[in-house]
Scaffold this active site. Structure first.
Site, PDB file in Angstrom:
ATOM      1  N   GLU A 106      16.566 -19.366  -4.162  1.00  0.00           N
ATOM      2  CA  GLU A 106      16.290 -18.005  -4.619  1.00  0.00           C
ATOM      3  C   GLU A 106      15.880 -18.004  -6.098  1.00  0.00           C
ATOM      4  O   GLU A 106      14.961 -17.290  -6.501  1.00  0.00           O
ATOM      5  CB  GLU A 106      17.533 -17.126  -4.374  1.00  0.00           C
ATOM      6  CG  GLU A 106      17.463 -15.715  -4.918  1.00  0.00           C
ATOM      7  CD  GLU A 106      16.251 -14.919  -4.452  1.00  0.00           C
ATOM      8  OE1 GLU A 106      15.558 -15.346  -3.525  1.00  0.00           O
ATOM      9  OE2 GLU A 106      15.981 -13.874  -5.060  1.00  0.00           O
ATOM     10  N   LYS A 116      12.317 -16.608  -7.576  1.00  0.00           N
ATOM     11  CA  LYS A 116      12.234 -15.561  -8.608  1.00  0.00           C
ATOM     12  C   LYS A 116      11.322 -16.001  -9.734  1.00  0.00           C
ATOM     13  O   LYS A 116      10.487 -15.251 -10.199  1.00  0.00           O
ATOM     14  CB  LYS A 116      13.666 -15.300  -9.132  1.00  0.00           C
ATOM     15  CG  LYS A 116      14.045 -13.907  -9.398  1.00  0.00           C
ATOM     16  CD  LYS A 116      14.225 -12.972  -8.245  1.00  0.00           C
ATOM     17  CE  LYS A 116      13.462 -13.173  -7.020  1.00  0.00           C
ATOM     18  NZ  LYS A 116      13.791 -12.438  -5.854  1.00  0.00           N
ATOM     19  N   LYS A 136       5.533  -4.744  -3.097  1.00  0.00           N
ATOM     20  CA  LYS A 136       6.857  -4.539  -2.504  1.00  0.00           C
ATOM     21  C   LYS A 136       6.687  -4.093  -1.067  1.00  0.00           C
ATOM     22  O   LYS A 136       5.749  -3.367  -0.758  1.00  0.00           O
ATOM     23  CB  LYS A 136       7.567  -3.459  -3.313  1.00  0.00           C
ATOM     24  CG  LYS A 136       9.066  -3.372  -3.079  1.00  0.00           C
ATOM     25  CD  LYS A 136       9.797  -4.308  -3.983  1.00  0.00           C
ATOM     26  CE  LYS A 136      11.301  -4.166  -3.870  1.00  0.00           C
ATOM     27  NZ  LYS A 136      11.961  -5.370  -4.402  1.00  0.00           N
ATOM     28  N   TRP A 151      -2.994  -2.622  -1.558  1.00  0.00           N
ATOM     29  CA  TRP A 151      -2.735  -4.058  -1.630  1.00  0.00           C
ATOM     30  C   TRP A 151      -3.696  -4.666  -0.622  1.00  0.00           C
ATOM     31  O   TRP A 151      -3.555  -4.485   0.582  1.00  0.00           O
ATOM     32  CB  TRP A 151      -1.294  -4.361  -1.251  1.00  0.00           C
ATOM     33  CG  TRP A 151      -0.937  -5.818  -1.394  1.00  0.00           C
ATOM     34  CD1 TRP A 151      -0.524  -6.458  -2.529  1.00  0.00           C
ATOM     35  CD2 TRP A 151      -0.954  -6.810  -0.360  1.00  0.00           C
ATOM     36  NE1 TRP A 151      -0.294  -7.789  -2.262  1.00  0.00           N
ATOM     37  CE2 TRP A 151      -0.550  -8.035  -0.941  1.00  0.00           C
ATOM     38  CE3 TRP A 151      -1.271  -6.798   0.990  1.00  0.00           C
ATOM     39  CZ2 TRP A 151      -0.454  -9.219  -0.226  1.00  0.00           C
ATOM     40  CZ3 TRP A 151      -1.186  -7.984   1.715  1.00  0.00           C
ATOM     41  CH2 TRP A 151      -0.771  -9.177   1.105  1.00  0.00           C
ATOM     42  N   CYS A 156       0.855  -1.187   0.000  1.00  0.00           N
ATOM     43  CA  CYS A 156       0.000   0.000   0.000  1.00  0.00           C
ATOM     44  C   CYS A 156       0.895   1.242   0.000  1.00  0.00           C
ATOM     45  O   CYS A 156       1.973   1.250   0.556  1.00  0.00           O
ATOM     46  CB  CYS A 156      -0.932   0.095   1.185  1.00  0.00           C
ATOM     47  SG  CYS A 156      -2.098  -1.232   1.326  1.00  0.00           S
ATOM     48  N   GLU A 183       7.505 -16.235  -8.535  1.00  0.00           N
ATOM     49  CA  GLU A 183       6.770 -15.015  -8.191  1.00  0.00           C
ATOM     50  C   GLU A 183       6.441 -14.143  -9.397  1.00  0.00           C
ATOM     51  O   GLU A 183       5.461 -13.411  -9.359  1.00  0.00           O
ATOM     52  CB  GLU A 183       7.487 -14.205  -7.104  1.00  0.00           C
ATOM     53  CG  GLU A 183       8.718 -13.475  -7.545  1.00  0.00           C
ATOM     54  CD  GLU A 183       9.342 -12.668  -6.420  1.00  0.00           C
ATOM     55  OE1 GLU A 183       8.621 -11.933  -5.748  1.00  0.00           O
ATOM     56  OE2 GLU A 183      10.573 -12.776  -6.231  1.00  0.00           O
ATOM     57  N   HIS A 239      14.795 -38.722  -1.851  1.00  0.00           N
ATOM     58  CA  HIS A 239      13.945 -38.876  -0.661  1.00  0.00           C
ATOM     59  C   HIS A 239      12.527 -38.406  -0.948  1.00  0.00           C
ATOM     60  O   HIS A 239      11.756 -38.194  -0.021  1.00  0.00           O
ATOM     61  CB  HIS A 239      14.554 -38.115   0.521  1.00  0.00           C
ATOM     62  CG  HIS A 239      15.916 -38.628   0.884  1.00  0.00           C
ATOM     63  ND1 HIS A 239      16.093 -39.830   1.508  1.00  0.00           N
ATOM     64  CD2 HIS A 239      17.154 -38.123   0.664  1.00  0.00           C
ATOM     65  CE1 HIS A 239      17.397 -40.053   1.665  1.00  0.00           C
ATOM     66  NE2 HIS A 239      18.057 -39.021   1.161  1.00  0.00           N
ATOM     67  N   ASN A 267      -2.421   2.553   5.710  1.00  0.00           N
ATOM     68  CA  ASN A 267      -1.595   1.373   5.438  1.00  0.00           C
ATOM     69  C   ASN A 267      -1.497   0.598   6.730  1.00  0.00           C
ATOM     70  O   ASN A 267      -1.334   1.208   7.793  1.00  0.00           O
ATOM     71  CB  ASN A 267      -0.159   1.766   5.068  1.00  0.00           C
ATOM     72  CG  ASN A 267      -0.051   2.319   3.681  1.00  0.00           C
ATOM     73  OD1 ASN A 267      -1.025   2.338   2.935  1.00  0.00           O
ATOM     74  ND2 ASN A 267       1.139   2.785   3.344  1.00  0.00           N
ATOM     75  N   GLY A 268      -1.535  -0.706   6.662  1.00  0.00           N
ATOM     76  CA  GLY A 268      -1.401  -1.498   7.881  1.00  0.00           C
ATOM     77  C   GLY A 268      -2.651  -2.301   8.131  1.00  0.00           C
ATOM     78  O   GLY A 268      -3.487  -2.483   7.242  1.00  0.00           O
ATOM     79  N   ARG A 295       4.113  -0.747  -4.597  1.00  0.00           N
ATOM     80  CA  ARG A 295       3.810  -1.166  -3.232  1.00  0.00           C
ATOM     81  C   ARG A 295       2.398  -1.714  -3.099  1.00  0.00           C
ATOM     82  O   ARG A 295       1.989  -2.161  -2.037  1.00  0.00           O
ATOM     83  CB  ARG A 295       3.989   0.010  -2.286  1.00  0.00           C
ATOM     84  CG  ARG A 295       5.377   0.599  -2.332  1.00  0.00           C
ATOM     85  CD  ARG A 295       5.510   1.684  -1.331  1.00  0.00           C
ATOM     86  NE  ARG A 295       5.610   1.131  -0.014  1.00  0.00           N
ATOM     87  CZ  ARG A 295       6.710   1.089   0.713  1.00  0.00           C
ATOM     88  NH1 ARG A 295       7.811   1.590   0.227  1.00  0.00           N
ATOM     89  NH2 ARG A 295       6.722   0.566   1.903  1.00  0.00           N
TER      90      ARG A 295
HETATM   91  C1  F6R Z   1      11.118 -11.674  -3.510  1.00  0.00           C
HETATM   92  C2  F6R Z   1      10.968 -10.558  -2.620  1.00  0.00           C
HETATM   93  C3  F6R Z   1      10.489 -10.814  -1.241  1.00  0.00           C
HETATM   94  C4  F6R Z   1      11.287  -9.957  -0.259  1.00  0.00           C
HETATM   95  C5  F6R Z   1      10.703 -10.108   1.152  1.00  0.00           C
HETATM   96  C6  F6R Z   1      11.503  -9.353   2.181  1.00  0.00           C
HETATM   97  O1  F6R Z   1      11.632 -11.269  -4.734  1.00  0.00           O
HETATM   98  O2  F6R Z   1      11.205  -9.444  -2.981  1.00  0.00           O
HETATM   99  O3  F6R Z   1      10.566 -12.155  -0.922  1.00  0.00           O
HETATM  100  O4  F6R Z   1      12.616 -10.350  -0.284  1.00  0.00           O
HETATM  101  O5  F6R Z   1       9.395  -9.647   1.156  1.00  0.00           O
HETATM  102  O6  F6R Z   1      11.532  -8.000   1.894  1.00  0.00           O
HETATM  103  P1  F6R Z   1      12.573  -7.034   2.574  1.00  0.00           P
HETATM  104  O7  F6R Z   1      13.920  -7.423   2.107  1.00  0.00           O
HETATM  105  O8  F6R Z   1      12.179  -5.668   2.136  1.00  0.00           O
HETATM  106  O9  F6R Z   1      12.434  -7.235   4.054  1.00  0.00           O
END
Ligand code: F6R
Length: 608
Positions: A483, A487, A603, A75, A2, A490, A506, A99-100, A27
């Site tokens: 990782e 990627k 984000k 969001w 948000c 997502e 396993h 937000n929150g 965001r």
């Molecule tokens: C994946 C991604 C998320 C962040 C996670 C932590 O690409 O971006 O998994 O890594 O939400 O976010 P931060 O680093 O901002 O605490």
């Protein structure tokens, strides 16, 4: 997660609100809205489901010259994405963006019988609560907000305006960031300083438990207990170029390609390749304190967690008598975990605002354990609350998927490990190869990105047909595989999971069939032959393997191979991660999905 914006000044409020929301769209992008007031307090409320462009269409028919307003990009937490659930929410004369999460919203709602609720949101409850204390203007807006917030359990960053006083905005925060930009004859509000870039360089970061009364010429801050707070004005370091695409089609590609520079910033002044030493000023631990460290707890979510896992593998290679536990913040915060004496906690977060990571930080601090932030966003809550820290300095990361932050978080943590090892007296001959490879990374990353991009793009086109993927690695390549899988899943919505090669038989080996492709990470080193045997097992079952390796003599009959540089041995998995970043990017482009704003995500996860 948000975004909030607000404006009071002598310019067109709608213009700033829309441009600010666009900057914050990463965001949250389920729905968006703005409300502005004219001098007589007449409100223009515009809300739309979906992206900001939908809101802009409404704006085209509702242009106003209003000089005050607030806006929000959402969001969804409570209630589906819809126009009615979009902010700002209205209650009587009041408009509010939030937000929150208001945890006790149901309980509060029961008492707010006079308000006719239109949305399913917890935020509208907060608007109604403020209104109930406002008494149609009998009390000041700021007092009404304070009274309301005293009853609230949960997290919030809010901005509130009233039709009865179209010259002031009240903002408050607890667990959700809010920045006040101080301009000439104008004051701007945002949940993230990037919305203020180009408007002002002066910012006040509100702390938890603070409320501010904002006009075009003044900012008065106090705590919820009415204690005045003197505002600390700080400089916003971000520049416009850092938050623009700069000729790239997507922020994600820009951020992947920026890694030579972002790594250079992470290393700047901290690495001495000739001596084979590193020096980090930020953690603020003395040599004696570093020497005593026996246990590291590394806390993060998602990509930050993977960076922590990978760094943990490296640090234990060269640091004697140390145990390392890398934990997922959302789990750890509710575990009754014992943290041994002589521990240090590394708190890893790009945004510095992730709710679960922040909660862990606060829990760990209660136990008296020193906390070190591995953070990107300067001035963020985690950066301010840790005892010491190392900023990774990668610049703004706008694309929802984290790329350049991962690489730098991982390396910054390895450098922290190296400082411990140095203090513990580990022989320079042991540490030097690590430091020398770290020093080479920016250049090698640059060469790799230039040399493999076209090839990965071609390979990606072949795998874009699949809906399932398995990522495989051993040792430091295992967290790299985790990782890589995150990627891909997502942004391309491919069901991608990572396994340690040794775990295949396993259980996961049962998955191998024509619906799956496998990404096999095969760095040179002691475990290479073992990983090759695992690849054979997959091949024997008809696996569709894409191998990524730095081994020249690699000759397995896999479907595709991407060969990377042989220059780095220790950090080859970091380079492999670049290939996986590009793979995720190009698969997503081939599938035609929104690379920078994947569905359901946002984000900076500031809610639990
Ligand atoms: C994946 C991604 C998320 C962040 C996670 C932590 O690409 O971006 O998994 O890594 O939400 O976010 P931060 O680093 O901002 O605490």
């Amino acid at each position: 997660m948000c975004g909030i914006v607000g404006y009071v000044g002598n310019k067109n409020a709608q213009d700033f609100l829309i441009s600010g929301l666009k900057r914050l769209e990463y965001r949250g992008y389920d729905s968006a809205g703005i409300v502005t007031l004219d001098d007589a307090g007449e409100a223009t409320l515009l809300r739309a489901k979906g992206k900001i462009v939908n809101l802009e269409e409404k704006l085209a028919e509702n242009k106003r010259e209003d000089k005050i307003g607030i806006g929000h990009t959402r969001w969804a937490t409570h209630g589906e994405p819809s126009e009615t659930n979009a902010h700002p929410h209205q209650a009587g004369d009041i408009y509010l963006v939030h937000n929150g999460i208001i945890e006790n919203y149901k309980e509060l709602k029961e008492h707010l019988t006079e308000h006719e609720f239109k949305s399913q949101t917890d935020s509208e409850v907060l608007a109604a609560l403020v209104e109930s204390f406002y008494g149609g203007g009998e009390y000041s807006l700021v007092d009404a907000v304070v009274q309301a917030l005293k009853l609230v359990k949960g997290t919030y960053g809010i901005a509130v305006i009233s039709r009865l006083n179209p010259h002031e905005i009240v903002v408050a925060r607890s667990g959700s960031p809010l920045v006040i930009g101080v301009g000439h004859d104008e004051t701007l509000i945002a949940s993230d300083a990037s919305a203020l870039v180009g408007h002002t360089k002066q910012a006040i970061y509100l702390n938890d438990g603070e409320v501010a009364l904002v006009t075009s010429h003044s900012v008065e801050i106090k705590t919820l207990n009415a204690e005045p707070v003197s505002a600390k004005v700080e400089e916003i370091e971000t520049n416009l170029a850092a938050i623009q695409k700069g000729g790239y089609e997507h922020f994600l590609l820009k951020e992947i390609m920026e890694q030579p520079e972002s790594l250079r910033e992470t290393l700047r002044g901290r690495v001495n390749a000739t001596e084979g030493t590193v020096r980090l000023g930020g953690p603020g631990l003395t040599e004696a304190q570093l020497r005593k460290i026996k246990h590291l707890v590394i806390v993060g979510c998602g990509t930050a967690y993977h960076a922590g896992l990978m760094a943990g593998y490296y640090i234990e290679q060269f640091t004697p008598e140390i145990t390392i536990e890398t934990v997922i913040a959302s789990e750890y915060r509710y575990r009754n975990a014992y943290i041994p004496k002589d521990s240090v906690a590394l708190i890893v977060s790009q945004s510095g605002e992730t709710a679960d990571t922040l909660a862990c930080l606060r829990e760990i601090k209660k136990q008296g354990v020193p906390t070190i932030g591995i953070v990107n966003a300067i001035g963020s809550t985690i950066a301010r609350e840790v005892d010491g820290g190392t900023y990774v300095h990668v610049g703004p990361e706008i694309s929802v998927a984290s790329t350049k932050a991962f690489t730098s978080q991982m390396i910054a943590m390895v450098m922290f490990g190296l400082t411990i090892a140095q203090a513990k007296g580990v022989k320079p001959s042991v540490l030097r190869p690590y430091v020398q490879e770290i020093a080479k990374l920016p250049e090698v990353v640059k060469e790799t990105l230039a040399s493999v991009s076209a090839e990965v793009r071609e390979v990606a086109a072949k795998y874009a047909e699949y809906d399932h993927a398995i990522y495989l690695g051993r040792d430091t390549a295992y967290p790299a595989a985790m990782e890589g899988a995150l990627k891909l899943k997502e942004i391309s919505y491919v069901d991608a999971n990572a396994y340690a090669f040794g775990e295949l038989k396993h259980g996961p080996l049962a998955l191998v069939d024509d619906r799956f492709f496998e990404v096999a990470l095969l760095p040179s080193g002691e475990l290479y032959d073992k990983a090759v045997s695992n690849v054979q097992e997959v091949l024997a079952r008809g696996g569709h393997i894409l191998a990524i390796t730095n081994v020249d003599r690699f000759d397995l009959p896999v479907e595709n191979v991407v060969k990377i540089t042989t220059e780095l041995k220790i950090f080859a998995p970091v380079i492999m991660n670049l290939v996986m970043q590009l793979l995720a990017y190009y698969v997503t482009v081939a599938k035609g999905y929104n690379v920078d704003q994947p569905r359901n995500l946002a984000k900076s996860v500031t809610v639990e």
